[in-house]
Write an enzyme that holds these catalytic residues in place. Structure first.
Site, mmCIF file in Angstrom:
data_model
loop_
_atom_site.group_PDB
_atom_site.id
_atom_site.type_symbol
_atom_site.label_atom_id
_atom_site.label_comp_id
_atom_site.label_asym_id
_atom_site.label_seq_id
_atom_site.Cartn_x
_atom_site.Cartn_y
_atom_site.Cartn_z
ATOM 1 N N GLU A 89 4.972 33.668 -18.700
ATOM 2 C CA GLU A 89 6.334 33.158 -18.675
ATOM 3 C C GLU A 89 6.485 32.028 -19.686
ATOM 4 O OE1 GLU A 89 7.979 34.221 -14.334
ATOM 5 O OE2 GLU A 89 6.811 32.386 -14.369
ATOM 6 N N CYS A 102 8.792 25.666 -23.436
ATOM 7 C CA CYS A 102 7.535 25.473 -22.725
ATOM 8 C C CYS A 102 6.784 26.796 -22.789
ATOM 9 C CB CYS A 102 7.866 25.086 -21.278
ATOM 10 S SG CYS A 102 6.428 24.952 -20.218
ATOM 11 N N CYS A 109 -4.571 30.989 -14.586
ATOM 12 C CA CYS A 109 -5.241 29.715 -14.860
ATOM 13 C C CYS A 109 -6.410 29.567 -13.896
ATOM 14 C CB CYS A 109 -4.246 28.572 -14.643
ATOM 15 S SG CYS A 109 -4.927 26.934 -14.972
ATOM 16 N N CYS A 113 -5.440 23.882 -9.238
ATOM 17 C CA CYS A 113 -4.643 22.793 -8.631
ATOM 18 C C CYS A 113 -3.885 23.353 -7.420
ATOM 19 C CB CYS A 113 -3.656 22.213 -9.641
ATOM 20 S SG CYS A 113 -4.460 21.537 -11.100
ATOM 21 N N CYS A 116 0.040 24.312 -7.605
ATOM 22 C CA CYS A 116 0.569 25.029 -8.770
ATOM 23 C C CYS A 116 0.490 26.545 -8.612
ATOM 24 C CB CYS A 116 -0.207 24.599 -10.016
ATOM 25 S SG CYS A 116 0.402 25.353 -11.527
ATOM 26 N N GLY A 156 -1.420 28.142 -17.593
ATOM 27 C CA GLY A 156 -2.711 27.996 -18.266
ATOM 28 C C GLY A 156 -3.078 26.573 -18.609
ATOM 29 N N LEU A 212 -1.952 13.691 -13.953
ATOM 30 C CA LEU A 212 -2.736 12.704 -13.202
ATOM 31 C C LEU A 212 -2.577 12.916 -11.688
ATOM 32 C CD1 LEU A 212 -4.484 10.179 -13.711
ATOM 33 C CD2 LEU A 212 -2.398 8.826 -13.585
ATOM 34 N N HIS A 213 -1.373 12.776 -11.232
ATOM 35 C CA HIS A 213 -0.935 13.063 -9.864
ATOM 36 C C HIS A 213 -1.469 12.155 -8.761
ATOM 37 C CE1 HIS A 213 1.056 16.361 -11.715
ATOM 38 N NE2 HIS A 213 -0.027 17.093 -11.887
ATOM 39 N N CYS A 330 8.263 23.027 -13.404
ATOM 40 C CA CYS A 330 6.810 22.834 -13.534
ATOM 41 C C CYS A 330 6.071 23.388 -12.336
ATOM 42 C CB CYS A 330 6.466 21.353 -13.599
ATOM 43 S SG CYS A 330 7.000 20.568 -15.073
HETATM 44 N N1 SAH Z 1 -2.698 22.981 -17.247
HETATM 45 C C1 SAH Z 1 -1.884 22.021 -17.913
HETATM 46 C C2 SAH Z 1 -0.493 22.500 -18.256
HETATM 47 C C3 SAH Z 1 0.244 23.356 -17.289
HETATM 48 S S1 SAH Z 1 0.946 22.651 -15.868
HETATM 49 C C4 SAH Z 1 -1.823 20.758 -17.078
HETATM 50 O O1 SAH Z 1 -2.377 20.723 -15.988
HETATM 51 O O2 SAH Z 1 -1.272 19.773 -17.557
HETATM 52 C C5 SAH Z 1 2.299 21.692 -16.412
HETATM 53 C C6 SAH Z 1 2.585 20.501 -15.531
HETATM 54 O O3 SAH Z 1 3.190 20.894 -14.300
HETATM 55 C C7 SAH Z 1 1.336 19.734 -15.140
HETATM 56 O O4 SAH Z 1 1.580 18.360 -15.199
HETATM 57 C C8 SAH Z 1 1.144 20.184 -13.714
HETATM 58 O O5 SAH Z 1 0.317 19.335 -12.993
HETATM 59 C C9 SAH Z 1 2.559 20.211 -13.232
HETATM 60 N N2 SAH Z 1 2.774 20.937 -12.002
HETATM 61 C C10 SAH Z 1 2.064 21.971 -11.511
HETATM 62 N N3 SAH Z 1 2.576 22.389 -10.346
HETATM 63 C C11 SAH Z 1 3.641 21.596 -10.091
HETATM 64 C C12 SAH Z 1 4.595 21.565 -9.047
HETATM 65 N N4 SAH Z 1 4.552 22.417 -8.039
HETATM 66 N N5 SAH Z 1 5.570 20.615 -9.114
HETATM 67 C C13 SAH Z 1 5.641 19.761 -10.159
HETATM 68 N N6 SAH Z 1 4.779 19.756 -11.174
HETATM 69 C C14 SAH Z 1 3.776 20.668 -11.136
#
Ligand code: SAH
Length: 339
Positions: A89, A102, A109, A113, A116, A156, A212-213, A330
């Site tokens: 996508e 994007c 992936c 996480c 995600c 990814g 970071l989160h 995201c």
């Molecule tokens: N793998 C890379 C890029 C893809 S994810 C990364 O981790 O940065 C793109 C962004 O979306 C990342 O910051 C990821 O942590 C965030 N993300 C993933 N799931 C999400 C969700 N459910 N809500 C908000 N952000 C999310």
């Protein structure tokens, strides 16, 4: 048959020269590719005999737009069919500064996480640099609008496919083609530390975002398995070195999860972690991914968290979530949009 579109410029040039063409012919073909031509026959400045010979020996296959979903806010989510029938996508977004795309770097992936959707079912394969460029080409053709910014934040992990990502950045920056400014590209990573220093050397002008989160090791590990391998203190050190080397301000992505990481103490811990760094914190209330069972912070809580960080001297904004009504936000991208 080999796909002529997915060869390096050098390979294409060698083939064209071996067919008796002057080497500038490749530049013309590359221009057609970047304009979204779908066959050799469309390339009006090639002779018919050359087109015939190319048609006889090479395919000219592209990514296909399988489905487009348009959000109320103008965001467009593209389901793209790759030439081997895998899907990725890409998301087209409108901002005041221009249109941004994007793009995905892998089918699925492996990072795992928990919040995600892209990671459900793991990684199927890496995308090639040509396929990433093709995402840009085919979406801009469909949207029929200029795209001035690219973020590698789709499905990814870019640093888990770094060679191809490097190739893509060089391709999209190529002055004979799209000629996108390096300053208008951002790569987002969950924190694969060894690649950060490499990236700083390779592309000091390209932006870096780090997901970071959480602001402490134990909590971050519970959300992001990669954090077990690449520890938070080492990640922060790598980010500091990156900023020193490139003079760039890093963006930290911080998804706000209701009751998990959106309290005053979390803001204070974040301040401690990031103090003295040249950075910006992008706050985004977690987007719903049913499988995770986690809830995003309500808008008001996100606002208070942002105010607290600002009060503590950490630059931050609550990012507008684009396209949540079409699951284009995201973390909501999946390899198969029907699931
Ligand atoms: N793998 C890379 C890029 C893809 S994810 C990364 O981790 O940065 C793109 C962004 O979306 C990342 O910051 C990821 O942590 C965030 N993300 C993933 N799931 C999400 C969700 N459910 N809500 C908000 N952000 C999310």
């Amino acid at each position: 048959m080999q796909n002529f579109k997915y060869l390096t410029r050098k390979e294409r040039k060698e083939i064209l020269v071996s067919l008796g063409e002057k080497s500038f012919r490749e530049k013309q073909v590359f221009e057609w590719i970047c304009k979204g031509a779908s066959s050799f026959d469309e390339m009006t400045n090639l002779s018919s005999s050359l087109k015939e010979r190319l048609n006889a020996s090479y395919s000219f296959d592209s990514i296909k737009v399988e489905k487009v979903q348009v959000s109320k806010d103008g965001t467009r989510k593209y389901l793209l069919r790759l030439t081997d029938d895998n899907f990725v996508e890409a998301v087209f977004m409108k901002y005041e500064y221009g249109n941004s795309l994007c793009i995905s770097t892998q089918v699925g992936c492996n990072m795992g996480c928990v919040f995600c959707a892209s990671t459900i079912g793991g990684k199927v394969r890496n995308l090639s640099s040509f396929e990433m460029l093709d995402e840009y080409i085919m979406v801009s053709k469909d949207a029929n609008e200029p795209i001035s910014h690219v973020v590698l934040m789709g499905m990814g992990e870019p640093f888990d496919n770094y060679e191809e990502v490097k190739g893509f950045i060089n391709l999209i920056h190529d002055e004979d083609g799209i000629n996108l400014s390096l300053r208008n590209i951002t790569v987002s990573s969950c924190g694969i530390i060894p690649k950060i220093a490499e990236f700083a050397k390779d592309f000091p002008q390209v932006g870096l975002a780090i997901s970071l989160h959480r602001s402490n090791q134990a909590a971050r590990e519970s959300l992001m398995p990669i954090a077990k391998k690449y520890k938070l203190d080492e990640l922060i050190k790598a980010c500091k070195d990156y900023s020193q080397e490139t003079k760039n301000r890093i963006t930290f992505e911080y998804a706000l999860i209701d009751g998990e990481n959106d309290r005053k103490e979390d803001a204070q811990e974040l301040k401690k972690l990031l103090s003295g760094m040249m950075c910006h914190v992008n706050l985004i209330p977690l987007n719903k991914v049913i499988e995770s069972g986690l809830e995003g912070s309500p808008r008001q809580k996100a606002k208070s968290f942002c105010e607290e960080l600002t009060r503590l001297g950490i630059s931050s904004t609550v990012r507008r979530s684009l396209g949540p009504d079409i699951d284009a936000a995201c973390g909501q991208l999946r390899k198969n949009s029907t699931c």
